[in-house]
Design a protein around this motif. Structure first.
Motif, PDB file in Angstrom:
ATOM      1  N   THR A 215     -21.073  32.309   2.503  1.00 46.21           N
ATOM      2  CA  THR A 215     -19.745  32.624   2.442  1.00 46.21           C
ATOM      3  C   THR A 215     -19.270  33.292   1.237  1.00 46.21           C
ATOM      4  OG1 THR A 215     -19.184  30.775   4.052  1.00 46.21           O
ATOM      5  CG2 THR A 215     -17.439  31.778   2.717  1.00 46.21           C
ATOM      6  N   ASN A 216     -19.998  32.738  -0.056  1.00 47.02           N
ATOM      7  CA  ASN A 216     -19.487  33.320  -1.414  1.00 47.02           C
ATOM      8  C   ASN A 216     -20.434  33.901  -1.943  1.00 47.02           C
ATOM      9  OD1 ASN A 216     -21.182  31.143  -2.164  1.00 47.02           O
ATOM     10  ND2 ASN A 216     -19.479  29.658  -2.906  1.00 47.02           N
ATOM     11  N   TRP A 217     -21.670  34.194  -1.506  1.00 43.01           N
ATOM     12  CA  TRP A 217     -22.708  35.012  -2.210  1.00 43.01           C
ATOM     13  C   TRP A 217     -22.333  36.362  -2.736  1.00 43.01           C
ATOM     14  CZ3 TRP A 217     -25.552  39.277  -2.682  1.00 43.01           C
ATOM     15  CH2 TRP A 217     -26.741  39.033  -3.400  1.00 43.01           C
ATOM     16  N   LYS A 218     -21.678  37.161  -1.851  1.00 45.97           N
ATOM     17  CA  LYS A 218     -21.197  38.475  -2.265  1.00 45.97           C
ATOM     18  C   LYS A 218     -20.325  38.512  -3.348  1.00 45.97           C
ATOM     19  CE  LYS A 218     -21.358  40.058   2.551  1.00 45.97           C
ATOM     20  NZ  LYS A 218     -20.377  40.601   3.628  1.00 45.97           N
TER      21      LYS A 218
ATOM     22  N   GLU B 287     -38.480  39.045   1.304  1.00 47.80           N
ATOM     23  CA  GLU B 287     -38.736  38.113   0.032  1.00 47.80           C
ATOM     24  C   GLU B 287     -38.465  38.865  -1.178  1.00 47.80           C
ATOM     25  OE1 GLU B 287     -42.888  37.323   0.893  1.00 47.80           O
ATOM     26  OE2 GLU B 287     -42.603  35.573   2.273  1.00 47.80           O
ATOM     27  N   LEU B 288     -38.259  38.096  -2.291  1.00 45.56           N
ATOM     28  CA  LEU B 288     -37.934  38.501  -3.605  1.00 45.56           C
ATOM     29  C   LEU B 288     -39.359  39.345  -4.105  1.00 45.56           C
ATOM     30  CD1 LEU B 288     -36.038  35.968  -5.334  1.00 45.56           C
ATOM     31  CD2 LEU B 288     -35.030  37.927  -4.405  1.00 45.56           C
ATOM     32  N   SER B 289     -39.084  40.508  -4.394  1.00 47.01           N
ATOM     33  CA  SER B 289     -40.387  41.438  -5.117  1.00 47.01           C
ATOM     34  C   SER B 289     -40.777  40.818  -6.223  1.00 47.01           C
ATOM     35  CB  SER B 289     -39.909  42.857  -5.199  1.00 47.01           C
ATOM     36  OG  SER B 289     -39.552  43.393  -3.832  1.00 47.01           O
ATOM     37  N   GLN B 290     -41.942  40.974  -6.626  1.00 53.15           N
ATOM     38  CA  GLN B 290     -42.438  40.828  -7.960  1.00 53.15           C
ATOM     39  C   GLN B 290     -42.215  42.065  -8.932  1.00 53.15           C
ATOM     40  OE1 GLN B 290     -43.914  38.037  -9.307  1.00 53.15           O
ATOM     41  NE2 GLN B 290     -43.199  37.076  -7.217  1.00 53.15           N
TER      42      GLN B 290
ATOM     43  N   HIS C 113     -29.955  36.595   2.703  1.00 58.52           N
ATOM     44  CA  HIS C 113     -29.166  36.279   3.780  1.00 58.52           C
ATOM     45  C   HIS C 113     -30.337  36.963   5.097  1.00 58.52           C
ATOM     46  CE1 HIS C 113     -25.165  36.570   2.603  1.00 58.52           C
ATOM     47  NE2 HIS C 113     -25.706  37.082   1.353  1.00 58.52           N
ATOM     48  N   GLN C 114     -31.460  37.142   4.612  1.00 57.44           N
ATOM     49  CA  GLN C 114     -32.639  37.548   5.569  1.00 57.44           C
ATOM     50  C   GLN C 114     -32.158  38.620   6.614  1.00 57.44           C
ATOM     51  OE1 GLN C 114     -35.942  36.503   6.185  1.00 57.44           O
ATOM     52  NE2 GLN C 114     -35.253  36.187   3.836  1.00 57.44           N
ATOM     53  N   LYS C 115     -31.461  39.753   5.941  1.00 61.75           N
ATOM     54  CA  LYS C 115     -30.920  40.887   6.880  1.00 61.75           C
ATOM     55  C   LYS C 115     -31.084  41.955   5.909  1.00 61.75           C
ATOM     56  CE  LYS C 115     -26.075  39.740   6.874  1.00 61.75           C
ATOM     57  NZ  LYS C 115     -24.817  39.641   7.731  1.00 61.75           N
ATOM     58  N   LYS C 116     -31.133  43.245   6.461  1.00 62.21           N
ATOM     59  CA  LYS C 116     -30.903  44.475   5.447  1.00 62.21           C
ATOM     60  C   LYS C 116     -29.507  44.625   5.170  1.00 62.21           C
ATOM     61  CE  LYS C 116     -34.786  47.090   7.212  1.00 62.21           C
ATOM     62  NZ  LYS C 116     -35.197  48.132   8.024  1.00 62.21           N
ATOM     63  N   LEU C 117     -29.248  45.170   4.012  1.00 65.85           N
ATOM     64  CA  LEU C 117     -28.084  45.514   3.453  1.00 65.85           C
ATOM     65  C   LEU C 117     -27.710  47.063   3.696  1.00 65.85           C
ATOM     66  CD1 LEU C 117     -25.349  45.066   1.610  1.00 65.85           C
ATOM     67  CD2 LEU C 117     -26.733  45.592  -0.346  1.00 65.85           C
ATOM     68  N   SER C 118     -26.744  47.305   4.463  1.00 61.31           N
ATOM     69  CA  SER C 118     -26.569  48.729   4.899  1.00 61.31           C
ATOM     70  C   SER C 118     -25.503  49.433   3.861  1.00 61.31           C
ATOM     71  CB  SER C 118     -25.439  48.624   5.983  1.00 61.31           C
ATOM     72  OG  SER C 118     -24.969  49.971   6.345  1.00 61.31           O
TER      73      SER C 118
ATOM     74  N   TYR D 220     -29.630  32.532 -10.133  1.00 62.14           N
ATOM     75  CA  TYR D 220     -28.667  31.350 -10.454  1.00 62.14           C
ATOM     76  C   TYR D 220     -27.796  31.433  -9.219  1.00 62.14           C
ATOM     77  CZ  TYR D 220     -25.075  28.635 -12.212  1.00 62.14           C
ATOM     78  OH  TYR D 220     -23.840  27.865 -12.580  1.00 62.14           O
ATOM     79  N   VAL D 221     -27.150  32.599  -8.849  1.00 54.01           N
ATOM     80  CA  VAL D 221     -26.164  32.797  -7.605  1.00 54.01           C
ATOM     81  C   VAL D 221     -26.831  32.257  -6.453  1.00 54.01           C
ATOM     82  CG1 VAL D 221     -25.061  34.657  -6.338  1.00 54.01           C
ATOM     83  CG2 VAL D 221     -25.277  34.890  -8.919  1.00 54.01           C
ATOM     84  N   ASP D 222     -28.175  32.668  -6.140  1.00 54.48           N
ATOM     85  CA  ASP D 222     -28.943  32.277  -5.076  1.00 54.48           C
ATOM     86  C   ASP D 222     -28.805  30.565  -4.992  1.00 54.48           C
ATOM     87  OD1 ASP D 222     -29.397  34.669  -4.243  1.00 54.48           O
ATOM     88  OD2 ASP D 222     -31.528  34.621  -5.255  1.00 54.48           O
ATOM     89  N   GLN D 223     -28.926  29.924  -6.247  1.00 54.71           N
ATOM     90  CA  GLN D 223     -28.833  28.493  -6.183  1.00 54.71           C
ATOM     91  C   GLN D 223     -27.593  27.731  -6.025  1.00 54.71           C
ATOM     92  OE1 GLN D 223     -30.516  27.297 -10.125  1.00 54.71           O
ATOM     93  NE2 GLN D 223     -32.051  28.580  -9.638  1.00 54.71           N
TER      94      GLN D 223
END
Length: 256
Positions: free
Chosen positions: A111-114, A33-36, A153-158, A103-106
């Motif tokens: 596929t194109n988030w990165k 989840e997004l942190s505060q 993405h609901q996964k860790k970023l390595s 905004y990017v999330d929206q």
């Protein structure tokens, strides 16, 4: 059966799954989840206030300033640039990046988030005199970038991925140490910035000095009608250019 625990802002979901033989086992999954973001201190010490005039901007004031419609329009433009000439620990940088990534999330899919997220990151620039502040500002920006990636993405970023390497690289060369008034860093070298230009699905990187943004122009008269200076207007320097590459591969620094 579903059990959810919340621990250190990470949600851990334990789901009991039934096997073919009628037995069951528990599968543990992480939900990101997004942190505060919390307010920090306003000053570190009286000595730093006296020596450097260092007073940090509270979060509520940052949010209020960025809520102006003209600023929000730029935040919703992945390529509109922001320059913070005295970054501190990154109060404005963090909020601008967070709002740009919202905004990017929206507007993005998996596929194109990165690419969209890296363009948002490329649009944010800053100068900070004190190295301890610089280190904290850079770390905070990377933390926000990773947090948004994992929540989306609901996964860790390595750390070993091209995305993470490029994000770190962009932050390090866009958020720099230096004195805004002298145009130089602590080594006595002119402060440098990179201009990131889209070329189809690729990005072209060119290097310019910060000082070149102000040469051959009266800064008080530049864009007076708009009340702001475009970050890359009327550059004097002969740019150092790099080979156009995929947005997620910019850390490789292939020169042209």
């Amino acid at each position: 059966m579903l059990v959810i625990f919340i621990e250190n802002k990470m949600v851990i979901k334990i789901e009991e799954l039934e096997l073919f033989d009628g037995s069951s086992y528990q599968e543990q999954k992480e939900i990101f989840e997004l942190s505060q973001r919390k307010d920090g201190h306003l000053i570190k010490s009286k000595n730093r206030v006296q020596q450097h005039g260092e007073v940090f901007t509270p979060k509520w004031m940052v949010e209020k300033m960025l809520s102006e419609p003209s600023i929000q329009e730029k935040i919703h433009d992945l390529h509109a640039t922001f320059l913070e000439p005295s970054a501190g620990e990154g109060a404005f940088l963090k909020e601008i990046l967070h709002q740009k990534l919202n905004y990017v999330d929206q507007i993005s899919n998996k596929t194109n988030w990165k690419e969209n997220a890296l363009w948002a990151l490329m649009s944010i620039y800053a100068i900070e005199l004190l190295t301890d502040n610089l280190t904290r500002a850079r770390a905070a920006m990377l933390e926000i970038f990773v947090n948004h990636y994992q929540a989306f993405h609901q996964k860790k970023l390595s750390q070993n991925t091209d995305l993470c390497k490029s994000a770190k690289f962009i932050i390090e060369i866009n958020i720099v140490q230096g004195n805004t008034l002298t145009y130089k860093n602590s080594l006595g070298e002119l402060i440098e910035f990179s201009k990131w230009t889209p070329e189809g699905k690729l990005v072209k990187r060119e290097i310019f000095t910060y000082k070149s943004l102000f040469n051959n122009s009266d800064i008080d008269d530049v864009n007076a009608s708009e009340g702001q200076l475009s970050l890359f207007d009327d550059l004097d320097d002969e740019p150092v250019e790099y080979v156009a590459c995929e947005v997620t591969k910019v850390y490789k620094e292939e020169k042209g």
